[in-house]
Design a protein around this motif. Structure first.
Motif, PDB file in Angstrom:
ATOM      1  N   ALA A  76      -2.743  -4.515   4.092  1.00 29.87           N
ATOM      2  CA  ALA A  76      -3.085  -5.878   3.685  1.00 29.87           C
ATOM      3  C   ALA A  76      -2.567  -6.149   2.272  1.00 29.87           C
ATOM      4  O   ALA A  76      -1.960  -7.194   1.993  1.00 29.87           O
ATOM      5  CB  ALA A  76      -4.595  -6.083   3.757  1.00 29.87           C
ATOM      6  N   LEU A  77      -2.800  -5.210   1.368  1.00 32.49           N
ATOM      7  CA  LEU A  77      -2.324  -5.387  -0.007  1.00 32.49           C
ATOM      8  C   LEU A  77      -0.804  -5.521  -0.045  1.00 32.49           C
ATOM      9  O   LEU A  77      -0.252  -6.341  -0.786  1.00 32.49           O
ATOM     10  CB  LEU A  77      -2.778  -4.202  -0.871  1.00 32.49           C
ATOM     11  CG  LEU A  77      -4.287  -4.074  -1.072  1.00 32.49           C
ATOM     12  CD1 LEU A  77      -4.612  -2.791  -1.851  1.00 32.49           C
ATOM     13  CD2 LEU A  77      -4.866  -5.292  -1.789  1.00 32.49           C
ATOM     14  N   ALA A  78      -0.145  -4.714   0.789  1.00 33.12           N
ATOM     15  CA  ALA A  78       1.314  -4.725   0.782  1.00 33.12           C
ATOM     16  C   ALA A  78       1.885  -6.044   1.308  1.00 33.12           C
ATOM     17  O   ALA A  78       2.995  -6.440   0.940  1.00 33.12           O
ATOM     18  CB  ALA A  78       1.845  -3.557   1.619  1.00 33.12           C
ATOM     19  N   ARG A  79       1.140  -6.706   2.167  1.00 34.85           N
ATOM     20  CA  ARG A  79       1.675  -7.903   2.802  1.00 34.85           C
ATOM     21  C   ARG A  79       1.406  -9.182   2.019  1.00 34.85           C
ATOM     22  O   ARG A  79       2.004 -10.225   2.316  1.00 34.85           O
ATOM     23  CB  ARG A  79       1.099  -8.026   4.218  1.00 34.85           C
ATOM     24  CG  ARG A  79       1.404  -6.778   5.043  1.00 34.85           C
ATOM     25  CD  ARG A  79       1.060  -6.995   6.475  1.00 34.85           C
ATOM     26  NE  ARG A  79       2.016  -7.942   7.033  1.00 34.85           N
ATOM     27  CZ  ARG A  79       1.870  -8.501   8.231  1.00 34.85           C
ATOM     28  NH1 ARG A  79       0.815  -8.241   8.955  1.00 34.85           N
ATOM     29  NH2 ARG A  79       2.774  -9.346   8.675  1.00 34.85           N
ATOM     30  N   LEU A  80       0.523  -9.120   1.075  1.00 32.54           N
ATOM     31  CA  LEU A  80       0.157 -10.351   0.373  1.00 32.54           C
ATOM     32  C   LEU A  80       1.349 -11.065  -0.281  1.00 32.54           C
ATOM     33  O   LEU A  80       1.486 -12.286  -0.110  1.00 32.54           O
ATOM     34  CB  LEU A  80      -0.935 -10.059  -0.669  1.00 32.54           C
ATOM     35  CG  LEU A  80      -2.336  -9.878  -0.075  1.00 32.54           C
ATOM     36  CD1 LEU A  80      -3.297  -9.406  -1.155  1.00 32.54           C
ATOM     37  CD2 LEU A  80      -2.820 -11.188   0.550  1.00 32.54           C
ATOM     38  N   ASP A  90      -1.124 -10.408  -8.323  1.00 35.18           N
ATOM     39  CA  ASP A  90      -0.309  -9.196  -8.166  1.00 35.18           C
ATOM     40  C   ASP A  90      -1.223  -7.976  -8.186  1.00 35.18           C
ATOM     41  O   ASP A  90      -2.201  -7.927  -8.924  1.00 35.18           O
ATOM     42  CB  ASP A  90       0.699  -9.093  -9.310  1.00 35.18           C
ATOM     43  CG  ASP A  90       1.788 -10.140  -9.167  1.00 35.18           C
ATOM     44  OD1 ASP A  90       2.029 -10.603  -8.029  1.00 35.18           O
ATOM     45  OD2 ASP A  90       2.383 -10.503 -10.203  1.00 35.18           O
ATOM     46  N   VAL A  91      -0.863  -7.011  -7.371  1.00 32.91           N
ATOM     47  CA  VAL A  91      -1.682  -5.811  -7.228  1.00 32.91           C
ATOM     48  C   VAL A  91      -0.820  -4.579  -7.460  1.00 32.91           C
ATOM     49  O   VAL A  91       0.301  -4.497  -6.950  1.00 32.91           O
ATOM     50  CB  VAL A  91      -2.309  -5.751  -5.822  1.00 32.91           C
ATOM     51  CG1 VAL A  91      -2.894  -4.374  -5.550  1.00 32.91           C
ATOM     52  CG2 VAL A  91      -3.372  -6.829  -5.654  1.00 32.91           C
ATOM     53  N   ASP A  92      -1.343  -3.665  -8.232  1.00 30.03           N
ATOM     54  CA  ASP A  92      -0.708  -2.350  -8.384  1.00 30.03           C
ATOM     55  C   ASP A  92      -1.531  -1.343  -7.587  1.00 30.03           C
ATOM     56  O   ASP A  92      -2.672  -1.045  -7.942  1.00 30.03           O
ATOM     57  CB  ASP A  92      -0.688  -1.962  -9.873  1.00 30.03           C
ATOM     58  CG  ASP A  92      -0.242  -0.507 -10.062  1.00 30.03           C
ATOM     59  OD1 ASP A  92       0.363   0.071  -9.133  1.00 30.03           O
ATOM     60  OD2 ASP A  92      -0.525   0.041 -11.146  1.00 30.03           O
ATOM     61  N   ARG A  93      -0.950  -0.862  -6.485  1.00 32.88           N
ATOM     62  CA  ARG A  93      -1.643   0.184  -5.721  1.00 32.88           C
ATOM     63  C   ARG A  93      -1.583   1.468  -6.557  1.00 32.88           C
ATOM     64  O   ARG A  93      -0.614   2.201  -6.492  1.00 32.88           O
ATOM     65  CB  ARG A  93      -0.992   0.340  -4.347  1.00 32.88           C
ATOM     66  CG  ARG A  93      -1.453  -0.708  -3.345  1.00 32.88           C
ATOM     67  CD  ARG A  93      -0.592  -0.720  -2.081  1.00 32.88           C
ATOM     68  NE  ARG A  93       0.532  -1.651  -2.223  1.00 32.88           N
ATOM     69  CZ  ARG A  93       1.640  -1.633  -1.488  1.00 32.88           C
ATOM     70  NH1 ARG A  93       1.783  -0.735  -0.539  1.00 32.88           N
ATOM     71  NH2 ARG A  93       2.606  -2.521  -1.696  1.00 32.88           N
ATOM     72  N   GLY A  96       2.045   3.483  -0.523  1.00 40.40           N
ATOM     73  CA  GLY A  96       2.568   2.870  -1.731  1.00 40.40           C
ATOM     74  C   GLY A  96       1.715   3.058  -2.979  1.00 40.40           C
ATOM     75  O   GLY A  96       1.749   2.204  -3.871  1.00 40.40           O
ATOM     76  N   PHE A  97       0.964   4.145  -3.047  1.00 40.95           N
ATOM     77  CA  PHE A  97       0.170   4.418  -4.240  1.00 40.95           C
ATOM     78  C   PHE A  97       0.938   5.371  -5.145  1.00 40.95           C
ATOM     79  O   PHE A  97       1.564   6.331  -4.680  1.00 40.95           O
ATOM     80  CB  PHE A  97      -1.178   5.038  -3.855  1.00 40.95           C
ATOM     81  CG  PHE A  97      -2.137   4.034  -3.283  1.00 40.95           C
ATOM     82  CD1 PHE A  97      -3.132   3.461  -4.084  1.00 40.95           C
ATOM     83  CD2 PHE A  97      -2.019   3.624  -1.966  1.00 40.95           C
ATOM     84  CE1 PHE A  97      -3.995   2.518  -3.554  1.00 40.95           C
ATOM     85  CE2 PHE A  97      -2.872   2.678  -1.440  1.00 40.95           C
ATOM     86  CZ  PHE A  97      -3.871   2.123  -2.234  1.00 40.95           C
ATOM     87  N   SER A  98       0.812   5.149  -6.432  1.00 42.66           N
ATOM     88  CA  SER A  98       1.576   5.981  -7.358  1.00 42.66           C
ATOM     89  C   SER A  98       0.837   7.259  -7.738  1.00 42.66           C
ATOM     90  O   SER A  98       1.453   8.223  -8.159  1.00 42.66           O
ATOM     91  CB  SER A  98       1.932   5.178  -8.612  1.00 42.66           C
ATOM     92  OG  SER A  98       0.828   4.426  -9.050  1.00 42.66           O
ATOM     93  N   PRO A 127       8.256   1.280   6.484  1.00 43.11           N
ATOM     94  CA  PRO A 127       7.925   2.566   5.822  1.00 43.11           C
ATOM     95  C   PRO A 127       6.471   2.986   6.036  1.00 43.11           C
ATOM     96  O   PRO A 127       6.189   4.180   6.170  1.00 43.11           O
ATOM     97  CB  PRO A 127       8.207   2.278   4.342  1.00 43.11           C
ATOM     98  CG  PRO A 127       9.206   1.173   4.340  1.00 43.11           C
ATOM     99  CD  PRO A 127       8.858   0.324   5.526  1.00 43.11           C
ATOM    100  N   MET A 128       5.556   2.031   6.057  1.00 33.88           N
ATOM    101  CA  MET A 128       4.155   2.404   6.202  1.00 33.88           C
ATOM    102  C   MET A 128       3.801   2.811   7.631  1.00 33.88           C
ATOM    103  O   MET A 128       2.962   3.683   7.837  1.00 33.88           O
ATOM    104  CB  MET A 128       3.257   1.245   5.747  1.00 33.88           C
ATOM    105  CG  MET A 128       1.819   1.677   5.497  1.00 33.88           C
ATOM    106  SD  MET A 128       0.756   0.321   4.907  1.00 33.88           S
ATOM    107  CE  MET A 128       1.399   0.054   3.236  1.00 33.88           C
ATOM    108  N   PHE A 129       4.439   2.194   8.592  1.00 33.10           N
ATOM    109  CA  PHE A 129       4.011   2.403   9.977  1.00 33.10           C
ATOM    110  C   PHE A 129       4.996   3.229  10.804  1.00 33.10           C
ATOM    111  O   PHE A 129       4.592   3.846  11.786  1.00 33.10           O
ATOM    112  CB  PHE A 129       3.742   1.049  10.639  1.00 33.10           C
ATOM    113  CG  PHE A 129       2.563   0.361  10.041  1.00 33.10           C
ATOM    114  CD1 PHE A 129       1.293   0.647  10.509  1.00 33.10           C
ATOM    115  CD2 PHE A 129       2.691  -0.518   8.971  1.00 33.10           C
ATOM    116  CE1 PHE A 129       0.181   0.053   9.934  1.00 33.10           C
ATOM    117  CE2 PHE A 129       1.586  -1.115   8.394  1.00 33.10           C
ATOM    118  CZ  PHE A 129       0.323  -0.829   8.877  1.00 33.10           C
TER     119      PHE A 129
END
Lengths: 373, 373, 373, 373
Positions: B22-26, B35-38, B57-59, C27-29
């Protein structure tokens, strides 16, 4: 089975018409059914009664059932609930076989008297839970009895109508505790509880404990002459229950379910399979078998399906009224052949015990045993 | 809204994947979302965690949530129920906004602590009742709020799954009272109760009194290593209830409903109209309006429907995961704009009070007030 | 598969968004998919293009596709139909792999050129018949290939939309023969014909002969600036056809089917079983097996179902856009691994031959062979 | 309407039973219908005939229709198709009113003779397209006539059965061109074409041009005595057609549609609304109005619905056979009151012209005018 059965019928409106039609249709479709003489039709409004007798094929009319119960072989009591006990008992005592509309009585006490009268007689005493005679229901019963559903875990029954959702809908005897006993509970819930018992009674046992709830949404209704009368019965009931085998039952009916006319559904989940039935699509059964991934929609109209060989080829659907033909066929055949008929007064008494438990539970606000002792 | 929100997420399996997605698709679909930083993904199995962080996608990764809650702007608590309270409260106290999976907590006491922690903070504290964010549900809410259903008489919710119908299905934390709090009740029933409250809370008021019932069909389950563990939660629950306005509610969930995978349905009858929704057909809403004779099947995929203008043209259906995108959009926007988010911890606490009342009622075998006082 | 594939995309509206989303989600799925660099987005409106590139994650923009086709590994041609042939052929000749929207071209001649260009190259050339990638369709294909339906007798496909039922709906390039080639036939019918071919091409063979019919209900439409333009394509088509194995096919599409938004259905009857699929309920498949009495409704969302293990647990439905993820996964994987991808330009050319035959038949008023020779 | 109509019926199997039942039920449900004397039943197998006459309530039997046609007021010709013309014409010439099963005749030439015989007589000549008498169809007709659908664009009819999908299913007269005229076309397609004409004939005009196709999947079938006979009729037909007003029609029937027993559906799309009907759910009508967003499912069982006031309360569904009661009511009332009855031989002749056009088109492989001139 050489003699004709003479039949007296109390009630000439909705149910009178439904049963008269059933009797009239037997010879053509169930030629091995006993011959029936539609003898006497009983009612109070003489003009309407005469017109009905003519249409329904009765040769005589009477305004007092007392004049009829000892004159006929079979007495059909299709009157309102408060008229179930006395005429039915009198008829049994007079030696007639009796068929009574549901619920058996407005109160458990009256139902018990009726049940005992039936036990004391050697007559056939049947109660009009006609949905047992839907081919799809019979077919479902066969699947359950064959173990196709495995262990029963859930039974879910509901009966939704909407004819009282309008607060200005008129008062009738169905809104009176004195005349009807209860409202949606006895009128609709009785059907559901009998149907559930028919289907899973062998597989899951009896309902043992339950918690019931009654609700009246509109407290008084117009009578049509500018007055109002109080509504003294429930507009809706709900119940949750336990079966002997541990299964969970949930039951519900309403006369306030906007958009639903006669929507009686029952759903059963077992460890191996599930079933769903809806009265408004009574030719169909939804069946999840252990072999299938989803529910299959079975059109229960094949020649091998219950009762269907008497009717039409596959896919030529039957209607609500056909359940009455099947019911009367079984009832009259039981009389002629000296066999048992189900649903009997004993079956209906079991339903009445559950209705009573729901009312008791509602009053007390707690779970109750169905067994009063 | 110029700054990026740093996010830490506890949990990297089913829910971790759903929220990361969900975060990635926003940015592509809701470009006005913050904006979100995972930032950090938290879990115990280091190898699996590293792999998940890479995919999601988390650092960074951490194995102890304590090292994360004061490092991020927003903390997502997607762990099992027994891990909801402590980390969520710590995060709130550390000044993070918190998003917690449902049910809020295994017990009412913990839920109350969480609710109070949220009240004491000036942070946004949201609970993951994602079905509020189905477009068809939002559309339904609009109809109800506009009075299209008239006075609400019936609310009927059920959530059916079948993954435990097999008695040999393996034990998991979801079968443990200590780890989960309850079974079908908290896992599935919490969704239903929140959804019902969202839809009719304004029109029918709160649930005031209820009678609940819990049932465990299989008492122990294999653990996969030749042992068994006891099942200490319900496999199914039922409840019947009263609303403030007099409406009747019936609720049910099961993990033993053979043939049903994720079948969450809600049905509402009012004096003027009715609605039916089923999660397995989440793009559709069944609506009986005061103008129509029957239920119409509305495909809620028009550009004018809630959230749909962000997605695809009419008839191009969305899926379950889209509810998470909507939910995260609303949650993060509330943070960025300093506004309220619902369902909040306060909302989730209201649901928890009902869960608790159902358990109390089941223990006592009687109706209880939802309000403990 | 160590290197990243650079991708150029022509078109940034509906299809541009759908494919960009698919690329972003891989990449995620589908972590084993090739890495993709969303390199250049191509369009004419510079402002809108820049905004889209930013949202869709492209690092560059160009207004002339000629500047892109030799700069990228993969070229996605998502422009209107009249822009399919030239850029696609140029890209293939420049050594790019090409993915082109459907139908392949406005005319059979152009489609043939594209097909030949693909054959002459050693590049992967795919066409966007995304409905092949619905899990329920893949599952259905498996049933047919396993012989579960027996001999195929009937194939019935229809695609119903209603966005032109209003005679005042605005003119667009989709109403122009020059720009689109055909109307409902190429836009919707191409999908149906490819889907039917995918499902039964092995079991029933090719369509050999057919009779087609085109119909335009509204001859001109407003352009939005007070003018009108002529509608030079069909609003609806129908076709009846013969398969190699003797099966009967019927096909139909319309933009005038009031009440239907994106209702693409396909029904197949064999000697042993039947299948029905509807795009608006794309997670479901109706299946009549040789063992079942009726159609069962299969929710094709189990972990063992095609592609589903990449997504969510059973009953957590996916949406229309997921077909693009699957499609791009297969297309890019084929490139990376040097394998074939279907639907290829060759497959799309076969569809185009049927479209052409339908047009020829309509002009002549008689059955035609699909094979022109 | 003081006298009783004497009725002779040729045929005592499926249709004989259906019509006898309808006649028997009229007095109870349609008391204003003319009185009927079920006078003579005609058939060849004397034993079976006698048994049927007894069950169906006929006082006499005859083995030669010639002995009956001038002895009765009304002659029902329910024999196989090749016996439609001669007895029907003879009965009309003898002064009887005639009711003939569908299709009117095996060939257009015979149908024309029958039509002309009806025109020359002043008798009522009806054809048994009973689906015109489904309440939901009458209700649909009302909506169309009231303009609720706007301009008609699409008519789609199909009739699916599966009793010949098994290649070993036995040969019957229905497989013989000589005896039946055609197969699925005349048996099932005739129903569809009449129903479509009934519904949209006023709104869309006649079918003017069409392209038809016939297909036989299995060329010979066992006769039950170890021999086989050739199948000389179609197992399935398809047709695409144009209406006078420009609407598009598609029609199809099959005896090879596995999983479909008696699945007769008709779908109509207009500029303002749409309708869908399915015979297997004959109490329901799907209606997309100009006011609704989706199709609503109307249970056509209200007292205000066509014919329903004669039967049961809302939601108490009727069956297939009820269409025969309505049909006979209208036919006999027309006789008694000297009014027109539809579907007449003239109506049936119009259907026959379309059947003939489909056969001509199939032979020629090209579109044909329905009008032969």
């Amino acid at each position: 089975m050489t003699e004709e059965l003479t039949v007296g019928v109390l009630g000439y409106r909705f149910m009178g018409k439904a049963h008269s039609n059933a009797l009239a249709r037997l010879p053509m479709f169930f030629p091995d059914a006993p011959d029936v003489d539609r003898h006497t039709l009983v009612g109070r409004d003489e003009a309407a009664l005469a017109e009905a007798a003519d249409r329904f094929g009765f040769s005589q009319v009477e305004t007092d059932w007392r004049d009829v119960v000892d004159e006929v072989d079979v007495f059909y009591n299709l009157g309102p609930n408060h008229l179930h006990a006395e005429p039915s008992i009198a008829a049994l005592e007079a030696g007639a076989h009796v068929f009574c509309e549901k619920p058996l009585a407005p109160t458990l006490a009256e139902a018990e008297e009726m049940y005992e009268a039936a036990q004391s007689s050697n007559r056939v005493a049947g109660c009009a839970f006609n949905y047992r005679f839907v081919p799809a229901i019979r077919y479902a019963k066969g699947l359950i009895d064959d173990g196709e559903l495995g262990q029963i875990h859930h039974v879910r029954g509901r009966y939704l109508q909407d004819w009282l959702a309008d607060p200005d809908a008129e008062w009738s005897w169905r809104n009176s505790k004195e005349l009807a006993g209860s409202g949606a509970l006895g009128d609709l819930g009785a059907h559901t509880l009998d149907l559930a018992r028919f289907l899973v009674g062998d597989a899951a046992g009896d309902l043992t404990r339950l918690s019931g709830h009654l609700r009246t949404f509109v407290d008084e209704r117009p009578t049509g002459d500018g007055e109002t009368k109080p509504v003294t019965v429930d507009d809706a009931y709900t119940a949750q229950a336990e079966y002997e085998n541990g299964a969970v039952g949930t039951f519900e009916a309403s006369r306030f379910a906007t958009g639903h006319k006669n929507d009686h559904t029952i759903e059963i989940h077992g460890s191996e399979g599930s079933l769903e039935f809806s009265l408004e699509r009574l030719n169909e059964l939804e069946y999840k078998s252990s072999e299938s991934r989803g529910y299959e929609t079975i059109l229960v109209t094949d020649g091998s399906d219950p009762y269907i060989d008497h009717w039409w080829p596959p896919g030529h659907v039957i209607g609500w009224e056909h359940t009455f033909v099947h019911e009367n066929y079984e009832f009259l055949s039981a009389i002629a052949e000296g066999e048992e008929f189900h649903p009997s007064f004993a079956d209906a008494y079991e339903v009445q015990r559950v209705l009573d438990a729901i009312e008791r539970s509602d009053e007390r606000g707690e779970w109750v045993e169905v067994d009063r002792d």
